[in-house]
Scaffold this motif. Structure first.
Motif, short mmCIF file in Angstrom:
data_model
loop_
_atom_site.label_atom_id
_atom_site.label_comp_id
_atom_site.label_asym_id
_atom_site.label_seq_id
_atom_site.Cartn_x
_atom_site.Cartn_y
_atom_site.Cartn_z
N ILE A 186 0.79 -0.80 0.00
CA ILE A 186 -0.25 -0.46 -0.17
C ILE A 186 1.08 0.95 0.28
O ILE A 186 0.41 2.21 -1.08
CB ILE A 186 -1.01 -0.09 1.53
N LYS A 187 1.93 0.86 1.42
CA LYS A 187 3.13 2.48 0.22
C LYS A 187 3.89 2.04 1.66
O LYS A 187 4.17 0.64 1.95
CB LYS A 187 2.27 3.54 1.47
N HIS A 188 4.94 2.14 1.42
CA HIS A 188 6.72 2.30 1.63
C HIS A 188 7.37 3.27 2.18
O HIS A 188 7.25 3.58 1.31
CB HIS A 188 7.27 1.53 1.11
N ALA A 189 8.11 3.16 3.19
CA ALA A 189 8.43 3.80 4.68
C ALA A 189 9.73 4.63 2.86
O ALA A 189 10.74 5.79 3.12
CB ALA A 189 9.76 2.82 5.50
N PHE A 190 10.13 3.51 2.48
CA PHE A 190 11.64 4.32 1.27
C PHE A 190 11.24 5.13 0.20
O PHE A 190 11.26 6.55 -0.20
CB PHE A 190 11.40 3.38 0.48
N LYS A 191 9.62 5.42 0.28
CA LYS A 191 8.53 6.51 -0.90
C LYS A 191 9.66 7.85 0.57
O LYS A 191 8.58 8.98 -0.06
CB LYS A 191 8.14 6.51 -1.27
N ALA B 29 13.90 12.60 7.22
CA ALA B 29 13.89 11.39 7.05
C ALA B 29 15.91 11.76 7.39
O ALA B 29 16.52 12.03 6.65
CB ALA B 29 13.51 10.93 5.61
N GLN B 30 16.45 10.39 8.13
CA GLN B 30 17.91 10.16 7.69
C GLN B 30 18.00 9.00 7.61
O GLN B 30 16.84 7.89 7.55
CB GLN B 30 18.77 10.83 9.54
N GLU B 31 18.72 8.27 8.27
CA GLU B 31 19.15 7.27 7.95
C GLU B 31 18.47 6.25 8.98
O GLU B 31 18.26 5.32 8.28
CB GLU B 31 21.31 6.60 8.07
N ASP B 32 18.67 7.04 9.99
CA ASP B 32 18.57 6.22 10.86
C ASP B 32 16.86 6.26 11.47
O ASP B 32 17.68 7.11 12.09
CB ASP B 32 19.54 5.53 11.84
N LYS B 33 16.33 5.70 11.63
CA LYS B 33 14.34 6.10 11.87
C LYS B 33 13.47 5.52 12.09
O LYS B 33 13.20 4.19 11.53
CB LYS B 33 14.39 7.17 10.47
N THR B 35 11.04 3.30 12.31
CA THR B 35 10.05 3.77 10.98
C THR B 35 9.01 2.41 11.92
O THR B 35 8.99 1.51 12.40
CB THR B 35 10.21 2.41 10.25
N PHE B 36 7.37 2.97 10.85
CA PHE B 36 5.73 2.25 11.65
C PHE B 36 5.66 1.78 10.71
O PHE B 36 5.21 2.09 9.31
CB PHE B 36 4.77 4.01 12.22
N VAL B 37 5.14 0.15 10.84
CA VAL B 37 4.79 -0.65 9.75
C VAL B 37 4.08 -1.58 10.46
O VAL B 37 3.31 -1.61 11.28
CB VAL B 37 6.10 -1.47 9.67
N LEU B 38 2.59 -1.88 8.76
CA LEU B 38 1.04 -1.64 8.93
C LEU B 38 1.03 -2.18 8.02
O LEU B 38 1.29 -2.60 7.91
CB LEU B 38 0.31 -0.74 8.84
N LEU B 39 0.49 -3.55 8.73
CA LEU B 39 -0.04 -4.95 8.69
C LEU B 39 -1.49 -5.20 8.45
O LEU B 39 -1.62 -5.61 9.71
CB LEU B 39 0.59 -6.38 8.86
N PHE B 173 -4.63 5.04 11.04
CA PHE B 173 -3.63 4.15 10.75
C PHE B 173 -2.76 3.63 9.83
O PHE B 173 -1.82 4.35 9.35
CB PHE B 173 -4.00 2.97 11.82
N ILE B 174 -3.38 4.07 8.62
CA ILE B 174 -2.75 3.84 7.07
C ILE B 174 -2.10 5.31 7.37
O ILE B 174 -1.30 5.58 6.49
CB ILE B 174 -3.54 3.87 5.84
N GLU B 175 -3.00 6.74 6.82
CA GLU B 175 -1.94 7.38 6.57
C GLU B 175 -1.07 7.58 7.71
O GLU B 175 0.39 8.12 7.39
CB GLU B 175 -3.14 9.24 7.52
N LEU B 176 -0.92 7.45 8.66
CA LEU B 176 0.13 7.72 9.83
C LEU B 176 1.45 6.68 9.81
O LEU B 176 2.71 6.75 9.62
CB LEU B 176 -0.03 7.52 11.02
N ALA B 177 0.82 5.09 9.80
CA ALA B 177 2.01 4.58 9.33
C ALA B 177 3.09 4.95 8.11
O ALA B 177 2.78 5.80 7.20
CB ALA B 177 1.88 2.71 8.44
#
Lengths: 202, 202
Positions: A186-191, B29-33, B35-39, B173-177
């Motif tokens: 749906i989306k990816h952090a890379f973006k 956005a930096q190298e180490d950040k 990340t919020f992953v929603l499954l 949730f989808i927007e925030l992730a």
């Protein structure tokens, strides 16, 4: 990137063999039955999901075999973590295959070497769960013979679970598998400009 | 089962707060950040995938916190497996919630208790990865306040990764992730008469 084999007669024959196999499985469905789970699609979570099932299986003191195709020399958290656990045989495709090399001959040789490890697991009744991570890519590029792979899967021990991951699984794989999940991006952090993260992506 | 909150003013305000938060993250956005992953989605593999990320993170010697909502007294391979690993705090929602009880009051109390554990993890900068497994259900049934949950997520430590799983994630949730995968069920072994399998499903 889904594809079917080009020879229509061979394709029809293969699909019939798969259908016969599946029909027999359904007729014999029992409580404990080796299940084939296929995780495909272009989203994040396919390999991670397979790794989670490895953890679950080890928690039940099951024996697990994993072949990671395409990982090459890349060091990952899961290798460091699972290699020190009991009950797991972990194999990584020998260095040689990378997206960069584009050397078809050495890629095929590496693929075959890794596939031999997988085939040994698929014929070992002491293995309760086998994970073939990113296998579908090798089939898509025809580095492995799909018929050989399907036969090894169909002939594996009755109670052995199998998890295959990778984008673009073929129709034959989808037909043969008991459970198929498509992981959609749906989306990816890379973006959002966020790079691959330790602990999440590797 | 996706839903948005009914008060349009409150909803607009919440979505604006999320947008501001996301814009700031993209700018920084930096190298180490973290990340919020929603499954999300109705297919098999959401929780397994989160468990795989736990294994990866532990392989990198990261500290991990997991709250499993909805598991109740159900014993699973992952609990047996991960509880004996170093570096992980594993919490399970207290018994009380089951699909069978349908006792809203005790379900809310159990949800709140589990959420307090989650909130403590989300404010602990020593936690590198937090997994909130099946959290979305509690929001869908309004056992937890979505605004509170979103705030705790937005205010967590900058480098803390978060994985949330569950069907029917809300728009907010989808927007925030940062990364969202939808796991679609193409087919499931249950439909072939095969029961839930040790090592795969639990």
């Amino acid at each position: 990137m889904s594809k079917t084999i080009t020879d229509p007669v061979l394709h029809a024959k293969r699909m019939q063999a798969i259908k016969a196999h599946v029909d027999k499985r359904i007729a014999n469905a029992q409580e404990d039955k080796g299940t084939f789970v296929l995780l495909t699609g272009n989203g994040k979570g396919k390999s991670s999901s397979a790794l989670g099932m490895v953890a679950r299986a080890l928690g039940h003191n099951m024996k697990v075999g994993v072949v990671q195709f395409l990982k090459g020399e890349w060091n990952t958290g899961e290798i460091d973590f699972f290699k020190k656990q009991d009950g797991v045989q972990w194999e990584i495709m020998p260095a040689g295959f990378t997206w960069e090399t584009q050397n078809r001959e050495s890629d095929i040789a590496s693929s075959q070497q890794a596939w031999e490890k997988a085939k040994a697991m698929l014929s070992n009744s002491g293995m309760d769960l086998v994970v073939l991570d990113e296998l579908t890519y090798l089939l898509h590029y025809e580095y492995l013979n799909e018929g050989d792979v399907l036969n090894a899967i169909m002939n594996r021990p009755d109670n052995q679970h199998l998890v295959v991951t990778g984008r673009g699984a073929s129709d034959a794989f989808i037909e043969l598998a008991d459970t198929v999940s498509e992981i959609k991006e749906i989306k990816h952090a890379f973006k959002r400009g966020i790079k691959a993260q330790k602990g999440l992506e590797f």
